[in-house]
Design a protein around this motif. Structure first.
Motif: not given
Ligand code: SF4
Ligand code: SF4
Length: 337
Positions: A201-203, A193-195, A187-188, A157-164
């Protein structure tokens, strides 16, 4: 599975700590636009924004060449298994994790391959999210997302990693520096979800795989195989760089002075002329179109019939590497037309 966030600029500290406890393998930049997996030598050498390494992670479980065992004149057998430390591979994208899952199935079929599994069982994975380029096909192959195989997965993400955190090993790694991880904020989660949506949509490269196995079977005698086989150099590069191609040949070499025989194996490629050559001189796929076609049939049909999934992960390595500019998407489109 639990989720935590980690501030991106603390990744060096996390990897330094992981490296003190395990053998850490990371992606490094090799050339202008090429990357390779290497043992960790400091965070400054780690590539975090890359798409594919030249050689996929299969090299760690199925090395390009390895001794299987040695036999001496007195019939002692020494399995050529070196004791390796537990390793963590960092930076695996979803497609490569799917590739490892496919290899696990292949090397468990009809009994476990000792030599593959002795390394595989001593390896953990930290996945890393990515954004597609013009070669990526994972969306078409349904490998653009993964929920198993990894121990930790870092979504950028912008400032952080969402870590699974998926496994006990992943949890152990978090516990090495618990101060770096915390609960995700609302917020994260919204940004995550937005990312995901943005990435979808980038493929730009889509391969229609609807009924592909049926079409390939029906078009077994298509002229398409003949046409592409004139262009193909049969260099085998597409097979060598493929994360799921796993064929090898086995050799015995005897040293007459020491009376020691070594049985070893090395990667082989169905694209090579002598791959299907047997004693007596018969070649089951001597003709060029037969060899070209076989790779597609095995990727999309043969393996799927045994394990329920095709072996292409859509990583894009074969298309990027082919010196003749042969692109799997183009070949499949020709078959569909
Ligand atoms: S890399 Fe290209 S030229 Fe080489 S064997 Fe594969 S398809 Fe043929
Ligand atoms: S066939 Fe090509 S795109 Fe598919 S997994 Fe192998 S190298 Fe990647």
């Amino acid at each position: 599975m639990i989720y935590r966030t980690m501030i991106k600029k603390t990744l060096p500290r996390f990897l330094d700590t992981v490296n003190k406890n395990y053998r850490l393998i990371v992606p490094e930049q090799k050339g202008k636009e090429t990357y390779t997996f290497k043992p960790y030598s400091g965070f400054s050498n780690v590539a975090t924004e890359f798409l594919r390494t030249i050689i996929p992670p299969k090299q760690f479980f199925l090395p390009p060449k390895e001794d299987l065992f040695h036999v001496s004149g007195t019939s002692d057998i020494e399995v050529g298994a070196e004791e390796e430390p537990f390793s963590i591979i960092f930076g695996l994208h979803s497609c490569d994790l799917h590739g490892i899952d496919i290899l696990d199935k292949a090397f468990s079929y009809g009994g476990k391959d000792t030599f593959y599994w002795r390394r595989r069982e001593k390896t953990g994975f930290i996945g890393l999210s990515c954004l597609p380029d013009k070669y990526c096909l994972c969306k078409s192959m349904h490998t653009d997302f993964i929920v198993d195989i990894y121990d930790l997965f870092l979504y950028t993400l912008d400032e952080v990693y969402m870590v699974s955190v998926r496994t006990a090993l992943g949890d152990d790694m978090l516990r090495l520096c618990p101060e770096l991880f915390r609960e995700p904020t609302g917020k994260e989660i919204a940004e995550y979800k937005d990312r995901i949506e943005e990435r979808e949509s980038m493929f730009t490269r889509i391969m229609d795989i609807t009924n592909l196995a049926d079409l390939l079977t029906l078009e077994y005698k298509s002229d398409v195989w003949e046409q592409y086989s004139h262009r193909c150099l049969f260099c085998g590069s597409c097979v060598m760089v493929c994360p799921t191609c796993q064929c090898f040949d086995v050799y015995d070499s005897t040293d007459l002075l020491t009376d020691i025989t070594v049985r070893w194996r090395r990667w082989d490629a169905c694209m090579r002329k002598d791959y299907a050559l047997v004693t007596g001189g018969h070649n089951f796929r001597g003709a060029r179109p037969e060899r070209f076609r076989f790779r597609y049939l095995h990727k999309e049909i043969g393996f799927a019939e045994m394990h329920g999934k095709a072996t292409c992960t859509g990583c894009g390595r074969c298309s990027e590497t082919c010196p003749a500019g042969i692109d799997m998407v183009e070949v499949v489109r020709s078959i569909r037309e």
